[in-house]
Design an enzyme around this catalytic site. Structure first.
Site, PDB file in Angstrom:
ATOM      1  N   ASN A 172       0.859  -1.187   0.000  1.00  0.00           N
ATOM      2  CA  ASN A 172       0.000   0.000   0.000  1.00  0.00           C
ATOM      3  C   ASN A 172       0.891   1.231   0.000  1.00  0.00           C
ATOM      4  O   ASN A 172       1.480   1.572   1.021  1.00  0.00           O
ATOM      5  CB  ASN A 172      -0.901  -0.003   1.247  1.00  0.00           C
ATOM      6  CG  ASN A 172      -1.678   1.293   1.370  1.00  0.00           C
ATOM      7  OD1 ASN A 172      -1.839   2.027   0.395  1.00  0.00           O
ATOM      8  ND2 ASN A 172      -2.164   1.581   2.580  1.00  0.00           N
ATOM      9  N   LYS A 211       0.012   4.277  -0.312  1.00  0.00           N
ATOM     10  CA  LYS A 211      -0.663   5.467   0.234  1.00  0.00           C
ATOM     11  C   LYS A 211      -0.480   6.634  -0.746  1.00  0.00           C
ATOM     12  O   LYS A 211      -0.376   6.422  -1.946  1.00  0.00           O
ATOM     13  CB  LYS A 211      -0.130   5.803   1.631  1.00  0.00           C
ATOM     14  CG  LYS A 211      -0.037   4.567   2.536  1.00  0.00           C
ATOM     15  CD  LYS A 211       0.217   4.928   3.963  1.00  0.00           C
ATOM     16  CE  LYS A 211       0.523   3.686   4.760  1.00  0.00           C
ATOM     17  NZ  LYS A 211       0.084   3.758   6.126  1.00  0.00           N
ATOM     18  N   HIS A 231      -9.574   1.152   4.705  1.00  0.00           N
ATOM     19  CA  HIS A 231      -8.267   1.331   5.343  1.00  0.00           C
ATOM     20  C   HIS A 231      -8.417   2.287   6.533  1.00  0.00           C
ATOM     21  O   HIS A 231      -9.223   3.210   6.503  1.00  0.00           O
ATOM     22  CB  HIS A 231      -7.258   1.885   4.327  1.00  0.00           C
ATOM     23  CG  HIS A 231      -5.859   1.902   4.851  1.00  0.00           C
ATOM     24  ND1 HIS A 231      -5.394   2.930   5.647  1.00  0.00           N
ATOM     25  CD2 HIS A 231      -4.850   1.006   4.742  1.00  0.00           C
ATOM     26  CE1 HIS A 231      -4.136   2.652   5.989  1.00  0.00           C
ATOM     27  NE2 HIS A 231      -3.787   1.496   5.454  1.00  0.00           N
ATOM     28  N   GLU A 265      -6.800   4.741   7.520  1.00  0.00           N
ATOM     29  CA  GLU A 265      -6.672   6.179   7.231  1.00  0.00           C
ATOM     30  C   GLU A 265      -7.950   6.719   6.602  1.00  0.00           C
ATOM     31  O   GLU A 265      -8.310   7.882   6.815  1.00  0.00           O
ATOM     32  CB  GLU A 265      -5.436   6.417   6.348  1.00  0.00           C
ATOM     33  CG  GLU A 265      -4.161   6.230   7.171  1.00  0.00           C
ATOM     34  CD  GLU A 265      -2.994   5.630   6.411  1.00  0.00           C
ATOM     35  OE1 GLU A 265      -2.973   5.660   5.177  1.00  0.00           O
ATOM     36  OE2 GLU A 265      -2.086   5.103   7.096  1.00  0.00           O
ATOM     37  N   GLU A 320      -5.540  -4.798  10.731  1.00  0.00           N
ATOM     38  CA  GLU A 320      -4.542  -3.747  10.882  1.00  0.00           C
ATOM     39  C   GLU A 320      -4.857  -2.935  12.142  1.00  0.00           C
ATOM     40  O   GLU A 320      -5.655  -1.979  12.079  1.00  0.00           O
ATOM     41  CB  GLU A 320      -4.554  -2.818   9.666  1.00  0.00           C
ATOM     42  CG  GLU A 320      -4.240  -3.507   8.364  1.00  0.00           C
ATOM     43  CD  GLU A 320      -3.666  -2.529   7.348  1.00  0.00           C
ATOM     44  OE1 GLU A 320      -2.538  -2.736   6.913  1.00  0.00           O
ATOM     45  OE2 GLU A 320      -4.355  -1.544   7.034  1.00  0.00           O
ATOM     46  N   GLY A 342       2.061   2.640  10.668  1.00  0.00           N
ATOM     47  CA  GLY A 342       2.960   3.773  10.476  1.00  0.00           C
ATOM     48  C   GLY A 342       3.622   4.250  11.753  1.00  0.00           C
ATOM     49  O   GLY A 342       4.216   5.327  11.784  1.00  0.00           O
ATOM     50  N   SER A 354       3.200  -1.751  10.503  1.00  0.00           N
ATOM     51  CA  SER A 354       4.659  -1.685  10.705  1.00  0.00           C
ATOM     52  C   SER A 354       5.362  -3.018  10.442  1.00  0.00           C
ATOM     53  O   SER A 354       6.302  -3.378  11.150  1.00  0.00           O
ATOM     54  CB  SER A 354       4.985  -1.149  12.109  1.00  0.00           C
ATOM     55  OG  SER A 354       4.513   0.183  12.240  1.00  0.00           O
TER      56      SER A 354
HETATM   57  C1  PEP Z   1      -0.864   0.233   5.792  1.00  0.00           C
HETATM   58  O1  PEP Z   1      -0.799   1.300   5.222  1.00  0.00           O
HETATM   59  O2  PEP Z   1      -1.792  -0.546   5.538  1.00  0.00           O
HETATM   60  C2  PEP Z   1       0.163  -0.103   6.781  1.00  0.00           C
HETATM   61  C3  PEP Z   1       0.059  -1.228   7.425  1.00  0.00           C
HETATM   62  O3  PEP Z   1       1.164   0.813   6.957  1.00  0.00           O
HETATM   63  P1  PEP Z   1       2.565   0.562   7.714  1.00  0.00           P
HETATM   64  O4  PEP Z   1       3.134  -0.733   7.185  1.00  0.00           O
HETATM   65  O5  PEP Z   1       3.418   1.737   7.356  1.00  0.00           O
HETATM   66  O6  PEP Z   1       2.278   0.470   9.179  1.00  0.00           O
END
Ligand code: PEP
Length: 256
Positions: free
Chosen positions: A10, A12, A96, A98, A168, A174, A213
């Site tokens: 992803n 973003k 997601h 975000e 998630e 992040g 992460s």
């Molecule tokens: C994501 O954007 O779905 C995500 C898990 O981001 P990150 O790996 O940066 O935590």
């Protein structure tokens, strides 16, 4: 049951078209070593067609990071499932964190998007996960189950098994803070139980990804756990070498 693992990037709101396309040659070079996993990349809407073209001849899927639930009309700025398909996309992220927590998307909106994606023939990656306050209050599982219940409420049983679910935890996205393999395994088992309760045996083949992460050095410990069927990777997917390292760790580790 053994499910093919899926490792998804992803990006973003990162990467111009040129930056997205230069990701592809190093990924192509690694593909012979990654034939045991499925791979997907989620560029910006604008990057979908150029990345699809750059990946031609490979099995790497390309998807969108969001979709609007209406088919067309006066929805300035939105992009429909048919438009994603027209650009060559075959997958889409839905709900997601975000979108939910930064851009204010409700469980009900996520549900409409899931239906629209499935009806259009896209493979949705439905993202669910709790806030740290919800985990600290002991409500992580009930929050995830509520998100699943609302998302699947209007989905036809025949279409639902095409969905990929991504757990998630919001506090891990992040932040550099990853769920422990034990925490991930516990929630993935809960998601599997929920899916089986709703869909019966059809849920057995559904993949449940972990996201939050994920990095090359923590991927192996997570992928080894039951019901962790792959990853949705944000920050560490921006660099092809680290994305390939995560995918490689996912190929080589067997389940504990
Ligand atoms: C994501 O954007 O779905 C995500 C898990 O981001 P990150 O790996 O940066 O935590």
């Amino acid at each position: 049951m053994s499910r093919r693992r899926l490792i998804a990037a992803n990006w973003k709101m990162n990467k111009t078209i040129a930056e997205a396309v230069v990701f592809v040659p190093p990924l192509r070079d690694a593909l012979p070593r990654l034939s045991d996993v499925d791979l997907a990349v989620f560029p910006s809407f604008l990057g979908i067609r150029p990345v699809v073209d750059a990946l031609q001849g490979t099995d790497v899927a390309v998807g969108a990071q969001d979709v609007y639930f209406e088919a067309n009309g006066a929805y300035t700025g939105e992009v429909s499932a048919a438009m994603i398909r027209d650009a060559g996309g075959t997958m889409v992220l839905v709900g997601h964190s975000e979108r939910r927590h930064v851009l204010g998307e409700s469980d009900e909106t996520v549900a409409k998007k899931l239906v629209a994606a499935l009806q259009a023939g896209l493979t949705p990656v439905l993202c669910v996960g709790e806030l740290i306050s919800e985990r600290d209050a002991g409500n992580a599982r009930s929050v995830v189950e509520r998100q699943l219940t609302t998302a699947f409420a209007a989905v036809a049983a025949a279409l639902a098994p095409r969905t990929v679910v991504a757990y998630e935890p919001v506090w891990a996205i992040g932040t550099g803070r990853t769920a422990s393999p034990d925490d991930a395994a516990e929630m993935h088992a809960a998601v599997r139980a929920w899916l089986s309760g709703r869909l019966g045996n059809a849920a057995d083949g559904m993949r449940i990804l972990y996201g939050g992460s994920v990095k090359p050095d923590n991927a192996a410990g997570l992928i080894a756990r039951e019901n962790v069927d792959g990853f949705l990777v944000g920050g560490a997917s921006l660099d092809p070498a680290s994305f390939v390292a995560i995918a490689t760790a996912s190929v080589t580790r067997s389940r504990r």
